[in-house]
Enzyme design. Structure first.
Site, PDB file in Angstrom:
ATOM      1  CB  ILE A  17      23.050  29.121   5.788  1.00 29.12           C
ATOM      2  CG1 ILE A  17      22.669  30.065   6.916  1.00 29.12           C
ATOM      3  CG2 ILE A  17      24.210  28.248   6.210  1.00 29.12           C
ATOM      4  CD1 ILE A  17      21.390  30.822   6.669  1.00 29.12           C
ATOM      5  CB  ALA A  18      28.177  30.094   3.920  1.00 30.31           C
ATOM      6  NE  ARG A  19      25.192  30.798  -2.451  1.00 27.42           N
ATOM      7  CZ  ARG A  19      25.234  29.459  -2.503  1.00 27.42           C
ATOM      8  NH1 ARG A  19      26.395  28.841  -2.507  1.00 27.42           N
ATOM      9  NH2 ARG A  19      24.133  28.740  -2.570  1.00 27.42           N
ATOM     10  CB  SER A  38      35.308  25.386   0.879  1.00 25.53           C
ATOM     11  OG  SER A  38      34.874  24.369   0.007  1.00 25.53           O
ATOM     12  CG  HIS A  81      26.248  21.755  12.947  1.00 24.43           C
ATOM     13  ND1 HIS A  81      24.960  22.215  13.149  1.00 24.43           N
ATOM     14  CD2 HIS A  81      26.549  22.089  11.669  1.00 24.43           C
ATOM     15  CE1 HIS A  81      24.510  22.791  12.050  1.00 24.43           C
ATOM     16  NE2 HIS A  81      25.454  22.720  11.137  1.00 24.43           N
ATOM     17  CE  LYS A  99      17.664  26.074  10.868  1.00 19.04           C
ATOM     18  NZ  LYS A  99      17.357  25.188   9.884  1.00 19.04           N
ATOM     19  NE  ARG A 167      20.064  23.088   4.290  1.00 19.18           N
ATOM     20  CZ  ARG A 167      19.040  23.588   4.946  1.00 19.18           C
ATOM     21  NH1 ARG A 167      18.607  23.018   6.038  1.00 19.18           N
ATOM     22  NH2 ARG A 167      18.433  24.671   4.502  1.00 19.18           N
ATOM     23  CG  ASP A 180      16.153  22.316   7.873  1.00 19.42           C
ATOM     24  OD1 ASP A 180      15.540  23.355   7.598  1.00 19.42           O
ATOM     25  OD2 ASP A 180      17.338  22.131   7.575  1.00 19.42           O
TER      26      ASP A 180
HETATM   27  N1  LIG Z   1      19.416  30.237   9.968  1.00 19.50           N
HETATM   28  C1  LIG Z   1      18.859  30.027   8.807  1.00 19.50           C
HETATM   29  O1  LIG Z   1      18.077  30.823   8.316  1.00 19.50           O
HETATM   30  C2  LIG Z   1      19.248  28.806   8.026  1.00 19.50           C
HETATM   31  C3  LIG Z   1      18.811  28.674   6.706  1.00 19.50           C
HETATM   32  C4  LIG Z   1      19.250  27.582   5.993  1.00 19.50           C
HETATM   33  C5  LIG Z   1      20.071  26.649   6.594  1.00 19.50           C
HETATM   34  N2  LIG Z   1      20.452  26.791   7.890  1.00 19.50           N
HETATM   35  C6  LIG Z   1      21.337  25.805   8.530  1.00 19.50           C
HETATM   36  O2  LIG Z   1      22.633  25.923   7.958  1.00 19.50           O
HETATM   37  C7  LIG Z   1      23.221  24.660   7.779  1.00 19.50           C
HETATM   38  C8  LIG Z   1      23.629  24.501   6.323  1.00 19.50           C
HETATM   39  O3  LIG Z   1      22.497  24.646   5.508  1.00 19.50           O
HETATM   40  P1  LIG Z   1      22.637  25.147   3.975  1.00 19.50           P
HETATM   41  O4  LIG Z   1      21.256  25.342   3.484  1.00 19.50           O
HETATM   42  O5  LIG Z   1      23.580  26.275   3.875  1.00 19.50           O
HETATM   43  O6  LIG Z   1      23.256  23.826   3.336  1.00 19.50           O
HETATM   44  P2  LIG Z   1      24.076  23.701   1.977  1.00 19.50           P
HETATM   45  O7  LIG Z   1      23.649  24.731   0.989  1.00 19.50           O
HETATM   46  O8  LIG Z   1      24.047  22.267   1.617  1.00 19.50           O
HETATM   47  O9  LIG Z   1      25.567  24.107   2.410  1.00 19.50           O
HETATM   48  C9  LIG Z   1      26.267  23.460   3.377  1.00 19.50           C
HETATM   49  C10 LIG Z   1      27.749  23.582   3.049  1.00 19.50           C
HETATM   50  O10 LIG Z   1      28.443  22.869   4.053  1.00 19.50           O
HETATM   51  C11 LIG Z   1      29.658  22.331   3.514  1.00 19.50           C
HETATM   52  N3  LIG Z   1      29.791  20.945   3.972  1.00 19.50           N
HETATM   53  C12 LIG Z   1      30.684  20.500   4.892  1.00 19.50           C
HETATM   54  N4  LIG Z   1      30.543  19.193   5.111  1.00 19.50           N
HETATM   55  C13 LIG Z   1      29.554  18.784   4.305  1.00 19.50           C
HETATM   56  C14 LIG Z   1      28.996  17.504   4.063  1.00 19.50           C
HETATM   57  N5  LIG Z   1      29.394  16.400   4.715  1.00 19.50           N
HETATM   58  N6  LIG Z   1      28.015  17.439   3.143  1.00 19.50           N
HETATM   59  C15 LIG Z   1      27.588  18.531   2.491  1.00 19.50           C
HETATM   60  N7  LIG Z   1      28.093  19.768   2.689  1.00 19.50           N
HETATM   61  C16 LIG Z   1      29.085  19.887   3.589  1.00 19.50           C
HETATM   62  C17 LIG Z   1      29.548  22.473   2.002  1.00 19.50           C
HETATM   63  O11 LIG Z   1      30.451  23.488   1.650  1.00 19.50           O
HETATM   64  P3  LIG Z   1      31.860  23.080   1.030  1.00 19.50           P
HETATM   65  O12 LIG Z   1      31.534  22.128  -0.061  1.00 19.50           O
HETATM   66  O13 LIG Z   1      32.388  24.369   0.584  1.00 19.50           O
HETATM   67  O14 LIG Z   1      32.668  22.429   2.121  1.00 19.50           O
HETATM   68  C18 LIG Z   1      28.124  22.915   1.738  1.00 19.50           C
HETATM   69  O15 LIG Z   1      28.034  23.822   0.676  1.00 19.50           O
HETATM   70  C19 LIG Z   1      22.198  23.628   8.278  1.00 19.50           C
HETATM   71  O16 LIG Z   1      22.543  23.183   9.563  1.00 19.50           O
HETATM   72  C20 LIG Z   1      20.882  24.392   8.298  1.00 19.50           C
HETATM   73  O17 LIG Z   1      20.017  23.969   9.338  1.00 19.50           O
HETATM   74  C21 LIG Z   1      20.054  27.859   8.590  1.00 19.50           C
END
Ligand SMILES: NC(=O)c1ccc[n+]([C@@H]2O[C@H](COP(=O)([O-])OP(=O)(O)OC[C@H]3O[C@@H](n4cnc5c(N)ncnc54)[C@H](OP(=O)(O)O)[C@@H]3O)[C@@H](O)[C@H]2O)c1
Length: 336
Positions: A17-19, A38, A81, A99, A167, A180
């Site tokens: 999501i960050a990307r 990170s 979070h 979220k 996740r 989710d």
């Molecule tokens: N709004 C939307 O459209 C949308 C879409 C997808 C996800 N989301 C939300 O965004 C959040 C992240 O989802 P994502 O899909 O981006 O997940 P993801 O690809 O797994 O990325 C999460 C990032 O969080 C960091 N992190 C920090 N503590 C962590 C831990 N204990 N375990 C794993 N990673 C950790 C990691 O970055 P570092 O390794 O660099 O620390 C990891 O790359 C969720 O809450 C999800 O509900 C929202």
């Protein structure tokens, strides 16, 4: 901060999501993305380089102490979070958190109190509510275009592979369909149907607490009903419609950021009138939310009226009730 100073953002977490959101934050004239944080120095530097960010942190406390950052966009797994947001708010940073904001309603209310005490902004990144299509739909419903809303049907599900993102599958990260995906469908029901009276659910939860799918019925004090389905094992097209006494809004995909909707009105036996409304998408669809948040921060607000912290807490309270019911009937046969 003045009305004219851009908000300086840091993105927390270098995952999916960050990307996706960095580009959209950049499309906002009143924002600058200045930092990534990170857990790993290597990933922070790689992300900073890939996105041209001047600052890369691998220490969250140092990010919170930085005077070059005003606001944090938290894009880490759900269960992380609360700790991150509370540390950031205590340090006086504005927070926009992915979220679901936290795992419990109490945690979200605590963050809300903290934000107000610190005089900083806090909101869950519920982009669905800010999409132009959803805003227009809400205006039409408020103006009585479909009469009293009576029934919402909404679904969202993806067959996430067992070796897919942790996740979804790790109970320690808040894995499962409800937190989710259910967060969207329940937020939508709460947005349109008023005061909640009753929650019923049937679904499947693995012994480790990861819920695979659920069919939820919410009943409102007006008698209105919501029928919601979410899953991480089944493909459920991200669609929904809201029916009222005089018409319906049929949302286009994807429900969490609809491209538009059909407004259907008329009384049988006359054929219905169908108005097809489409709305342009800016970036990946997060831009309207980011713009609204930047404006609120620059005005000194501690929350946003379109998605107040209390609305987030109410959805979490519903999700906690649903999860407790599913937990009471964990299914040892649930696969995968
Ligand atoms: N709004 C939307 O459209 C949308 C879409 C997808 C996800 N989301 C939300 O965004 C959040 C992240 O989802 P994502 O899909 O981006 O997940 P993801 O690809 O797994 O990325 C999460 C990032 O969080 C960091 N992190 C920090 N503590 C962590 C831990 N204990 N375990 C794993 N990673 C950790 C990691 O970055 P570092 O390794 O660099 O620390 C990891 O790359 C969720 O809450 C999800 O509900 C929202």
């Amino acid at each position: 901060m003045t009305q004219h100073t851009p908000v300086r953002w840091a993105v927390v977490g270098s995952g999916g999501i960050a990307r996706r959101t960095v580009g959209d934050l950049r499309l906002c004239e009143d924002a600058q993305v200045v930092a990534i944080c990170s857990r790993s120095r290597e990933r922070a530097e790689a992300f900073a380089q890939a996105h041209g960010l001047p600052l890369a942190f691998d220490d969250f406390a140092r990010l919170c102490a930085s005077d070059q950052v005003d606001a944090l966009y938290i894009g880490t797994p759900h269960a992380t979070h609360f700790a991150l947001a509370s540390q950031a708010l205590r340090a006086g940073k504005h927070v926009l958190c992915e979220k679901p904001m936290t795992m419990t309603a109490d945690e979200t209310r605590e963050l809300g109190r903290l934000a107000r005490a610190q005089g900083v902004f806090l909101m869950e990144a519920m982009w669905m509510k800010f999409s132009p299509a959803m805003r227009r739909a809400a205006e039409l419903v408020d103006a009585g275009a479909i009469g009293e809303p009576r029934l919402l049907q909404a679904g969202l599900g993806y067959p996430v592979p067992p070796d897919g993102p942790a996740r979804f599958w790790d109970p320690a990260l808040g894995g499962g369909a409800l937190y989710d995906m259910g967060v969207y469908t329940i937020t939508l029901a709460q947005m349109f149907l008023g005061e909640l009276a009753e929650i019923s659910v049937t679904g499947t939860m693995r012994p480790d607490g990861v819920d695979l799918e659920q069919a939820i019925t919410l009943r409102y004090t007006s008698g209105a009903l919501a029928q919601l389905a979410t899953s991480i094992t089944t493909l459920i097209p991200p669609r929904g419609w809201l029916g009222g006494r005089r018409g319906a809004i049929d949302f286009k995909e994807p429900l969490f950021s609809p491209a538009g909707f059909k407004l259907v009105t008329g009384q049988p036996p006359a054929p219905p009138t169908v108005e097809d409304l489409d709305f342009p998408r800016e970036g990946a669809g997060y831009v309207p939310m980011f713009r609204a948040v930047n404006a609120a921060i620059r005005e000194g607000a501690t929350g946003h009226p379109l998605h107040p912290v209390e609305a987030t807490a109410e959805v979490l309270s519903i999700m906690q009730t649903i999860q407790a019911e599913l937990a009471a009937e964990r299914d040892a046969r649930a696969a995968p």
